[in-house]
Scaffold this motif. Sequence first.
Motif, PDB file in Angstrom:
ATOM      1  N   ILE A 114      -3.678   6.292   1.949  1.00  0.00           N
ATOM      2  CA  ILE A 114      -4.431   5.244   2.673  1.00  0.00           C
ATOM      3  C   ILE A 114      -3.518   4.576   3.705  1.00  0.00           C
ATOM      4  CG2 ILE A 114      -5.653   3.037   2.461  1.00  0.00           C
ATOM      5  CD1 ILE A 114      -6.466   3.910  -0.391  1.00  0.00           C
ATOM      6  N   GLU A 115      -2.289   4.273   3.268  1.00  0.00           N
ATOM      7  CA  GLU A 115      -1.352   3.605   4.192  1.00  0.00           C
ATOM      8  C   GLU A 115      -1.025   4.482   5.395  1.00  0.00           C
ATOM      9  OE1 GLU A 115       1.745   2.482   1.232  1.00  0.00           O
ATOM     10  OE2 GLU A 115       1.771   0.608   2.361  1.00  0.00           O
ATOM     11  N   ASN A 116      -0.883   5.779   5.132  1.00  0.00           N
ATOM     12  CA  ASN A 116      -0.491   6.692   6.225  1.00  0.00           C
ATOM     13  C   ASN A 116      -1.663   7.092   7.115  1.00  0.00           C
ATOM     14  OD1 ASN A 116       2.094   6.679   5.358  1.00  0.00           O
ATOM     15  ND2 ASN A 116       1.893   8.521   4.101  1.00  0.00           N
ATOM     16  N   PHE A 117      -2.871   6.827   6.642  1.00  0.00           N
ATOM     17  CA  PHE A 117      -4.040   7.265   7.418  1.00  0.00           C
ATOM     18  C   PHE A 117      -4.202   6.404   8.668  1.00  0.00           C
ATOM     19  CE2 PHE A 117      -8.458   6.703   8.606  1.00  0.00           C
ATOM     20  CZ  PHE A 117      -8.807   8.020   8.883  1.00  0.00           C
ATOM     21  N   GLU A 118      -4.313   7.103   9.797  1.00  0.00           N
ATOM     22  CA  GLU A 118      -4.476   6.394  11.079  1.00  0.00           C
ATOM     23  C   GLU A 118      -5.019   7.382  12.090  1.00  0.00           C
ATOM     24  OE1 GLU A 118      -1.176   3.771  12.418  1.00  0.00           O
ATOM     25  OE2 GLU A 118      -1.171   5.072  14.171  1.00  0.00           O
ATOM     26  N   ILE A 119      -6.067   7.002  12.828  1.00  0.00           N
ATOM     27  CA  ILE A 119      -6.499   7.864  13.932  1.00  0.00           C
ATOM     28  C   ILE A 119      -6.550   7.030  15.212  1.00  0.00           C
ATOM     29  CG2 ILE A 119      -7.799   9.551  12.548  1.00  0.00           C
ATOM     30  CD1 ILE A 119     -10.390   8.243  13.491  1.00  0.00           C
ATOM     31  N   THR A 120      -6.322   7.687  16.341  1.00  0.00           N
ATOM     32  CA  THR A 120      -6.414   6.991  17.623  1.00  0.00           C
ATOM     33  C   THR A 120      -7.597   7.572  18.357  1.00  0.00           C
ATOM     34  OG1 THR A 120      -4.040   6.754  17.663  1.00  0.00           O
ATOM     35  CG2 THR A 120      -5.169   6.403  19.744  1.00  0.00           C
ATOM     36  N   ARG A 121      -8.489   6.711  18.762  1.00  0.00           N
ATOM     37  CA  ARG A 121      -9.678   7.176  19.493  1.00  0.00           C
ATOM     38  C   ARG A 121     -10.019   6.171  20.579  1.00  0.00           C
ATOM     39  NH1 ARG A 121     -15.210   7.514  19.502  1.00  0.00           N
ATOM     40  NH2 ARG A 121     -15.915   9.600  20.093  1.00  0.00           N
ATOM     41  N   VAL A 122     -10.201   6.666  21.811  1.00  0.00           N
ATOM     42  CA  VAL A 122     -10.471   5.833  22.993  1.00  0.00           C
ATOM     43  C   VAL A 122      -9.500   4.645  22.990  1.00  0.00           C
ATOM     44  CG1 VAL A 122     -12.290   4.865  24.465  1.00  0.00           C
ATOM     45  CG2 VAL A 122     -12.892   6.452  22.687  1.00  0.00           C
ATOM     46  N   SER A 123      -8.213   4.982  22.892  1.00  0.00           N
ATOM     47  CA  SER A 123      -7.113   3.998  22.951  1.00  0.00           C
ATOM     48  C   SER A 123      -7.130   2.980  21.808  1.00  0.00           C
ATOM     49  CB  SER A 123      -7.129   3.220  24.275  1.00  0.00           C
ATOM     50  OG  SER A 123      -7.150   4.085  25.354  1.00  0.00           O
ATOM     51  N   ASN A 144       0.396  -3.064   7.009  1.00  0.00           N
ATOM     52  CA  ASN A 144      -0.634  -3.116   8.067  1.00  0.00           C
ATOM     53  C   ASN A 144      -2.081  -2.940   7.621  1.00  0.00           C
ATOM     54  OD1 ASN A 144       1.472  -3.315   9.876  1.00  0.00           O
ATOM     55  ND2 ASN A 144       1.613  -1.081  10.080  1.00  0.00           N
ATOM     56  N   ILE A 145      -2.386  -3.176   6.353  1.00  0.00           N
ATOM     57  CA  ILE A 145      -3.795  -3.110   5.911  1.00  0.00           C
ATOM     58  C   ILE A 145      -4.078  -4.362   5.073  1.00  0.00           C
ATOM     59  CG2 ILE A 145      -5.579  -1.766   4.705  1.00  0.00           C
ATOM     60  CD1 ILE A 145      -3.875   0.711   5.070  1.00  0.00           C
ATOM     61  N   GLU A 227      -9.819  11.499   3.913  1.00  0.00           N
ATOM     62  CA  GLU A 227      -9.457  11.293   5.320  1.00  0.00           C
ATOM     63  C   GLU A 227     -10.545  11.800   6.266  1.00  0.00           C
ATOM     64  OE1 GLU A 227      -7.425  12.397   2.995  1.00  0.00           O
ATOM     65  OE2 GLU A 227      -5.453  11.454   3.184  1.00  0.00           O
ATOM     66  N   ALA A 228     -11.129  12.969   5.933  1.00  0.00           N
ATOM     67  CA  ALA A 228     -12.142  13.544   6.841  1.00  0.00           C
ATOM     68  C   ALA A 228     -13.383  12.660   6.885  1.00  0.00           C
ATOM     69  CB  ALA A 228     -12.512  14.952   6.375  1.00  0.00           C
ATOM     70  N   LEU A 229     -13.773  12.157   5.719  1.00  0.00           N
ATOM     71  CA  LEU A 229     -14.952  11.274   5.655  1.00  0.00           C
ATOM     72  C   LEU A 229     -14.709  10.009   6.491  1.00  0.00           C
ATOM     73  CD1 LEU A 229     -17.652  10.259   4.284  1.00  0.00           C
ATOM     74  CD2 LEU A 229     -16.161   9.145   2.625  1.00  0.00           C
ATOM     75  N   ILE A 230     -13.560   9.390   6.274  1.00  0.00           N
ATOM     76  CA  ILE A 230     -13.288   8.127   6.977  1.00  0.00           C
ATOM     77  C   ILE A 230     -13.171   8.365   8.484  1.00  0.00           C
ATOM     78  CG2 ILE A 230     -11.677   6.180   7.184  1.00  0.00           C
ATOM     79  CD1 ILE A 230     -13.262   6.119   4.571  1.00  0.00           C
TER      80      ILE A 230
END
Length: 380
Positions: A114-123, A144-145, A227-230
């Motif tokens: 969970i902590e490592n999960f991060e995606i960048t989308r439209v900045s 950071n959560i 991760e894929a669901l989120i």
Amino acid sequence: MELSGLQIFKYLPAAKKAENSNCKKCGCPTCMAFALKLAKQNAKIDNCPYAPDELKGIYETSCKQPQNTVEIEGLKIGGENVLYRHEKTFINKTALAVVLDKTENNWQDKLKRIENFEITRVSEILKIDLIIFKNFEEIPSVKNIRSISFEEFNQLPLKGIVDENFSKTSDELISIRKKAILEKDEKFAEPVYVYFRQNVDLNILCAKASYYLCKYANMLVFEDFDEALISTLMTLRQNIFTDPQKPLQVESKIYEFNNPDENSLIFMTTNFALTFYAVANELESLPVPSYLIVTPAEGMSVLTAWSAEKFTAVMVARTLKKFDFADKVKNRKIIIPGLLSHMKEELEEEIENAGLDFKIVIGTIEAFAISDFVKNYKEE
Ligand code: SF4
């Protein structure tokens, strides 16, 4: 329901051709002007000494916030005013939360994921909004959560629905939101979360959660973390919760593709997100490196920006200066979108006035044609 200016006007003296019509005591030149201001909530109803009690009653109801806003460690949920985004805008996006139970064998691994999960989308950098710690005497520190204990979460002024059956949950979500927004029924003013228990088939979970995100969960709480669901939900959420009156935009700066050097191709466009990603995808797949200069244009596409004077020669010269681009490259040709071909001379003149020596090359009208354009591109 919000009242329109006309609905308010019907109660005021001028509509009834009564005494005191358009007397200006409210500070407005006419009763109609006052009604229009009230409809936008830019005036106080008590400013008119002749507003009847009936109007005061219905106006007060119409101004009431239909759904409460709840804040959890700075995360705001609820506060919605409309059923459909196009009516105005949605206020707070559906929060995505995960329960971490100490009785789970692998809770440490789950927490790390969970902590490592991060995606960048439209900045935008997107992470899980909230971790709910269950059966912990002490909440572990998390990077950071936002986090909260299960007990604290249960005490929040939220309405919870444990998802068992799709029809039941979706009917309840829709009915609660309609009662809150359309009837302003205070019994339904609490933001609503849907709770998903463990081990639901991932496809079904994704389908249900996507629907509830659109209609009308303020928060989705998952016992499982995938991760894929989120990522899927975050992508959907970003599309649903944008303000239709504000175009999506990316940062104005110089973007690099395939490790460019001082002789690489230089393209230019505006910071409208759709244009940027269309061009960026093409540049990324080119067999040659390139730069993309993105000018600030309040998120407008090139032609709209030009007609609204948000893409001007002065702005281009200023952007080149701001990023000291002339010092970074030897190439002195900037390829602009074909739709702006009429600006070539004006751009070159302004660039020269700014003490720079870039020349303008007319590029393609459509992004998909960039690849063929580059194949045939010859330095003059
Ligand atoms: Fe009309 Fe009331 Fe304003 Fe007079 S004070 S102009 S009656 S709205």
